[in-house]
Design an enzyme around this catalytic site. Structure first.
Site, PDB file in Angstrom:
ATOM      1  N   CYS A 135      83.008   5.797  59.382  1.00 18.41           N
ATOM      2  CA  CYS A 135      83.894   6.063  60.515  1.00 18.41           C
ATOM      3  C   CYS A 135      83.241   7.027  61.508  1.00 18.41           C
ATOM      4  O   CYS A 135      82.960   8.180  61.159  1.00 18.41           O
ATOM      5  CB  CYS A 135      85.209   6.640  59.998  1.00 18.41           C
ATOM      6  SG  CYS A 135      86.264   7.385  61.239  1.00 18.41           S
TER       7      CYS A 135
ATOM      8  N   CYS B 156      85.016  10.299  61.912  1.00 19.66           N
ATOM      9  CA  CYS B 156      84.840  11.181  60.752  1.00 19.66           C
ATOM     10  C   CYS B 156      83.515  11.928  60.840  1.00 19.66           C
ATOM     11  O   CYS B 156      83.436  13.121  60.520  1.00 19.66           O
ATOM     12  CB  CYS B 156      84.905  10.380  59.460  1.00 19.66           C
ATOM     13  SG  CYS B 156      86.491   9.571  59.160  1.00 19.66           S
TER      14      CYS B 156
END
EC number: 1.8.3.2
Length: 495
Positions: free
Chosen positions: A66, A69
């Protein structure tokens, strides 16, 4: 090879690396070597959160693929730097953790917490996460979603509001509220339970590192001290570790010749971590000094001695006294400290008959050491500026302990001093264990309660006779049963 071929070869290597999950994992592990946030997974999630000394935990659920992230990670690490690891600015308060939901092994764990997006952050007491879950429609839950933590500043502000603190991202080591907290705060002692474990494990590691069991005398001294810990250490895991060493001592140290190296089996002392595999942790909490070389280990040892003194019974008082004196004389590596302590041991001419006398002797000895060190450190400038040596207990903690005092002397009320020490290093010291046990399962609560259980009649026993102390320690029934079983099973091998 032409430049074109070299470029093609390099491209293939990069492509292969990026497509290999194993390679990605290796690269991620290399890049994360200095990460402060603790990586959790389905295997260690419960155990880490159950055993942490921190009062609160943050769990970040993320996915390594991600982009958001990856961009958020530096922010999360800035906050984790404050709370996690041996160099933490504010240790023992918040445990910062992460769970990678992109790993298939963690799928069920992430589902239990209804992870709907990445990154998703949760907050709560560590024990509430253990075997726990979170549902978005559940009204009452001690696990909260952190809804305002998109940057390091906002996350830390959110944490500050939850615990009523004023931590900042620019806080420096030892320049913080934790280090400056007043030692007269009665509730601070509850954190010392972890420091006692730390000091016990560190003392054991020092013995291993110096291969200090070198004679029948040092072997006997070591055995007696381990017996004392097995019966009266305030930590159940340290009592268990000490008991395991006793049961196996004849095999680990035949004729007093010990094997120290750590190996894959159970044939050396190095393979028996006295307080469990997760201790030492590498840092102190209650005993944390304002400088790297102050307090810590020596403070933890004193708390250990005080906590042992208040847990013994009358019939054990002189055994405990001689055991601690011999242990310091044989295994404490500070030569000047060892000699001074030995002199105070030799000044005792009459054997102790009451546990009260031993409790007061440890207290008096500690104060004498502090008086001497206070003068030395003042003249040399080597003391801890935030934690100068003091006479214990101060009036703020025990006004009834003082009959009268002036700059030159103090007249103590020894009965009130004794009552204070019994409570301060007894029930107060394990209050954190009791508090944490409230939210655990019945089995875990029983285990936590066992930290209050001590032997009532532990006596001196010969080397290798671990069974004797188990029988003598009647209140320590589980340990006695364990020892009896182990010794019975060992007999056929000695024929």
């Amino acid at each position: 090879m032409s430049l074109v071929h070299l470029l093609l070869f390099a491209g293939l290597v990069i492509a292969a690396s990026s497509s290999s999950p194993g390679s990605r994992l290796i690269l991620r592990e290399i890049s994360d070597q200095k990460d402060k946030a603790v990586e959790l997974n389905t295997t260690n999630f419960d155990s880490v959160l159950k055993d942490t000394p921190a009062k609160y935990a943050v769990v970040e659920f993320f996915a390594h693929w991600c982009p958001a992230c990856r961009n958020y990670k530096p922010h999360y690490e800035k906050v984790a730097r404050l709370f996690n690891g041996p160099d933490a600015i504010h240790p023992g308060i918040v445990l910062m953790t992460r769970v990678d939901c992109a790993m298939k092994t963690n799928t069920k764990l992430c589902d239990k917490f209804s992870v709907s997006h990445y990154p998703m952050l949760f907050w709560g007491p560590p024990t509430k996460f253990v075997s726990g879950s979170w549902e978005p429609k559940k009204d009452k839950s001690e696990i909260l979603v952190i809804d305002d933590g998109r940057t390091a500043e906002r996350l830390l502000n959110w944490i500050n509001k939850q615990i009523g603190s004023s931590y900042g991202l620019d806080d420096q080591k030892f320049k913080n509220e934790h280090a400056l907290s007043n030692l007269t705060d009665y509730n601070q002692i509850s954190q010392a339970v972890y420091d006692v474990e730390e000091a016990t494990a560190e003392a054991f590691d020092i013995i291993l590192a110096h291969k200090a069991i070198k004679s029948s005398e040092t072997s006997a001294s070591f055995i007696r001290f381990i017996q004392l810990l097995a019966a009266h250490h305030l930590s159940r895991r340290c009592r268990k570790g000490a008991a395991e060493i006793l049961v196996n001592y004849d095999d680990l140290c035949p004729s007093g010749n010990c094997s120290y190296e750590k190996s894959g089996g159970n044939d050396t002392l190095g393979n028996f971590p006295i307080c469990g595999k997760d201790v030492p942790r590498g840092y102190y909490m209650f005993c944390r000094g304002s400088k790297n070389d102050t307090r810590g280990f020596s403070c933890g040892l004193w708390v250990l001695m005080h906590s042992l003194s208040v847990r013994i019974e009358d019939g054990e008082s002189h055994f405990a006294f001689t055991t601690i004196c011999d242990f310091v004389n044989n295994f404490f590596m500070c030569d000047e400290c060892r000699l001074h302590f030995n002199d105070m041991c030799l000044s005792v001419k009459t054997p102790f008959k009451k546990a009260r006398d031993f409790v007061l002797w440890v207290w008096s000895t500690h104060n004498k050491v502090n008086e001497r060190l206070l003068k030395d450190e003042a003249s040399l400038g080597t003391g801890d500026p935030k934690f100068p040596k003091i006479i214990w207990p101060p009036k703020e903690l025990c006004p009834l302990c003082y009959l009268s005092s002036n700059q030159k002397s103090i007249e103590w009320d020894h009965e009130h001093v004794y009552k204070f020490l019994k409570n301060y290093y007894g029930p107060k010291l394990v209050s954190l264990y009791k508090e944490k046990s409230v939210s655990r399962s019945k089995e875990e609560t029983v285990s936590a309660t066992e930290d209050l259980t001590v032997a009532t009649n532990a006596l001196v026993v010969p080397i290798g006779a671990a069974l004797a102390i188990a029988i003598a320690s009647c209140a320590f029934g589980a340990l006695a049963c364990y020892w009896r079983t182990q010794q019975k099973n060992r007999k056929p091998r000695r024929r």
